[in-house]
Design a protein around this motif. Structure first.
Motif, PDB file in Angstrom:
ATOM      1  N   TYR A 167       0.821  -1.213   0.000  1.00  0.00           N
ATOM      2  CA  TYR A 167       0.000   0.000   0.000  1.00  0.00           C
ATOM      3  C   TYR A 167       0.858   1.268   0.000  1.00  0.00           C
ATOM      4  O   TYR A 167       0.315   2.362   0.024  1.00  0.00           O
TER       5      TYR A 167
ATOM      6  N   ASP B  42       2.773   4.282  -1.412  1.00  0.00           N
ATOM      7  CA  ASP B  42       2.448   4.985  -2.659  1.00  0.00           C
ATOM      8  C   ASP B  42       3.655   5.593  -3.353  1.00  0.00           C
ATOM      9  O   ASP B  42       3.520   6.420  -4.253  1.00  0.00           O
TER      10      ASP B  42
ATOM     11  N   PRO C  88     -13.490  -3.968   3.286  1.00  0.00           N
ATOM     12  CA  PRO C  88     -13.251  -2.538   3.496  1.00  0.00           C
ATOM     13  C   PRO C  88     -13.425  -2.067   4.934  1.00  0.00           C
ATOM     14  O   PRO C  88     -13.369  -0.870   5.206  1.00  0.00           O
TER      15      PRO C  88
ATOM     16  N   ARG D 270     -12.866  -2.671   9.403  1.00  0.00           N
ATOM     17  CA  ARG D 270     -11.784  -2.510  10.370  1.00  0.00           C
ATOM     18  C   ARG D 270     -10.553  -3.305   9.929  1.00  0.00           C
ATOM     19  O   ARG D 270     -10.653  -4.415   9.444  1.00  0.00           O
TER      20      ARG D 270
ATOM     21  N   ARG E  47      -8.323  -2.426   7.606  1.00  0.00           N
ATOM     22  CA  ARG E  47      -7.810  -2.174   6.269  1.00  0.00           C
ATOM     23  C   ARG E  47      -6.586  -1.279   6.333  1.00  0.00           C
ATOM     24  O   ARG E  47      -6.545  -0.307   7.090  1.00  0.00           O
ATOM     25  N   VAL E  48      -5.565  -1.587   5.538  1.00  0.00           N
ATOM     26  CA  VAL E  48      -4.341  -0.791   5.523  1.00  0.00           C
ATOM     27  C   VAL E  48      -4.605   0.550   4.843  1.00  0.00           C
ATOM     28  O   VAL E  48      -5.088   0.591   3.700  1.00  0.00           O
ATOM     29  N   GLU E  49      -4.280   1.636   5.525  1.00  0.00           N
ATOM     30  CA  GLU E  49      -4.453   2.980   4.976  1.00  0.00           C
ATOM     31  C   GLU E  49      -3.141   3.524   4.410  1.00  0.00           C
ATOM     32  O   GLU E  49      -3.115   4.141   3.350  1.00  0.00           O
ATOM     33  N   GLN E  50      -2.036   3.336   5.146  1.00  0.00           N
ATOM     34  CA  GLN E  50      -0.725   3.796   4.673  1.00  0.00           C
ATOM     35  C   GLN E  50       0.357   3.073   5.462  1.00  0.00           C
ATOM     36  O   GLN E  50       0.074   2.455   6.495  1.00  0.00           O
TER      37      GLN E  50
ATOM     38  N   ASP F   9      -0.604   2.091   9.260  1.00  0.00           N
ATOM     39  CA  ASP F   9      -1.831   2.645   9.830  1.00  0.00           C
ATOM     40  C   ASP F   9      -3.009   1.820   9.330  1.00  0.00           C
ATOM     41  O   ASP F   9      -3.212   1.683   8.121  1.00  0.00           O
ATOM     42  N   LEU F  10      -3.787   1.272  10.267  1.00  0.00           N
ATOM     43  CA  LEU F  10      -4.938   0.451   9.921  1.00  0.00           C
ATOM     44  C   LEU F  10      -6.220   1.184  10.297  1.00  0.00           C
ATOM     45  O   LEU F  10      -6.274   1.879  11.305  1.00  0.00           O
ATOM     46  N   ARG F  11      -7.229   1.018   9.475  1.00  0.00           N
ATOM     47  CA  ARG F  11      -8.531   1.642   9.753  1.00  0.00           C
ATOM     48  C   ARG F  11      -9.062   1.060  11.067  1.00  0.00           C
ATOM     49  O   ARG F  11      -9.046  -0.137  11.294  1.00  0.00           O
TER      50      ARG F  11
END
Length: 261
Positions: free
Chosen positions: A192, A194, A229, A231, A233-236, A259-261
């Motif tokens: 994930y 970017d 989608p 709890r 989920r990888v955000e960054q 960072d995970l949701r």
């Protein structure tokens, strides 16, 4: 966050201060740690870190610490895995992976949104031990599956001593080849990222790595169960511990922070 703390090698007392400074800067909610020392006189690295940071902790010792002890002569100091958590740890379990006395530590974290199943591990390190690591993954993933919770995917952290395209990581992920546990797919959080950073956690910029003669590699991971989608989920994702603090490199490994949701 996952981080191999390089046990008691080098100037470990100065490194302890650099480790604390890095953890303070990152402020992880949950951290899986490998090569954590525990002296048999009761002084314990995980407890010291938790006390400094105001966190909860869990620890599991390796059943075979001799290969580390023989390198420093400290036969009264154990090595193992640990989990630090900002929130209470309500259950723990340890799984035996075999090989060089390797284990996996599970900690169920009582996060505000509900329990999070966290795991941390450290696989065999020999460059030619891919077959051994594959066998350890065959034990590791059923252990993870056995400690899942309903509403949060498992979070597996650790030093796998293997690169992303290795047989052992392909088996651990379960999406590039058949999963060890049917239906359990673990996604590498670094996918994930970017940017173009290769994500090396074993990096020759670090003088401790350069001295080893080994090439740079990405061998430390946060793997998250692919659960849709909701709890978890990888955000960054990013690396930490990538520069010395007051001239001291905290470890020979860099840390991975997701960072995970």
């Amino acid at each position: 966050m996952t981080w191999n703390l390089w046990w008691r090698f080098g100037d470990w007392r100065a490194r302890q201060e650099a480790i604390i400074a890095t953890l303070r800067a990152e402020q992880p909610d949950v951290c899986g740690l490998q090569e954590v020392w525990a002296a048999r006189d009761g002084v314990h690295q995980a407890e010291l870190l938790a006390r400094e940071l105001g966190m909860h902790w869990a620890y599991s010792a390796s059943p075979a610490p001799g290969r580390w002890q023989s390198r420093t002569g400290e036969t009264d100091v154990d090595i193992g895995n640990a989990v630090l958590s900002r929130w209470p740890i309500t259950a723990t379990a340890t799984g035996d992976l075999g090989g060089e006395g390797r284990t996996v530590l599970h900690a169920r974290v009582d996060a505000p949104g509900g329990p999070v199943p966290v795991f941390t591990t450290h696989l065999d390190s020999s460059p030619d031990a891919s077959a051994t690591r594959c066998a350890q993954v065959e034990r590791l993933l059923p252990f993870v599956a056995a400690h899942r919770v309903a509403d949060h995917p498992p979070v597996l952290t650790g030093d796998f001593n293997a690169e992303p395209d290795s047989d052992e990581l392909r088996r651990a992920g379960g999406h590039l080849t058949a999963p060890v546990v049917p239906g359990l797919v673990m996604v590498d959080a670094w996918r994930y990222h970017d940017g173009t950073d290769p994500g090396w956690t074993w990096d020759r910029r670090n003088p401790h790595v350069a001295e080893s003669g080994a090439p740079s590699a990405r061998i430390d991971y946060v793997l998250v169960g692919l659960g849709g989608p909701g709890r978890g989920r990888v955000e960054q994702v990013h690396l930490a511990g990538t520069e010395p603090r007051d001239g001291v490199w905290a470890s020979d490994h860099f840390a991975v922070v997701a960072d995970l949701r």
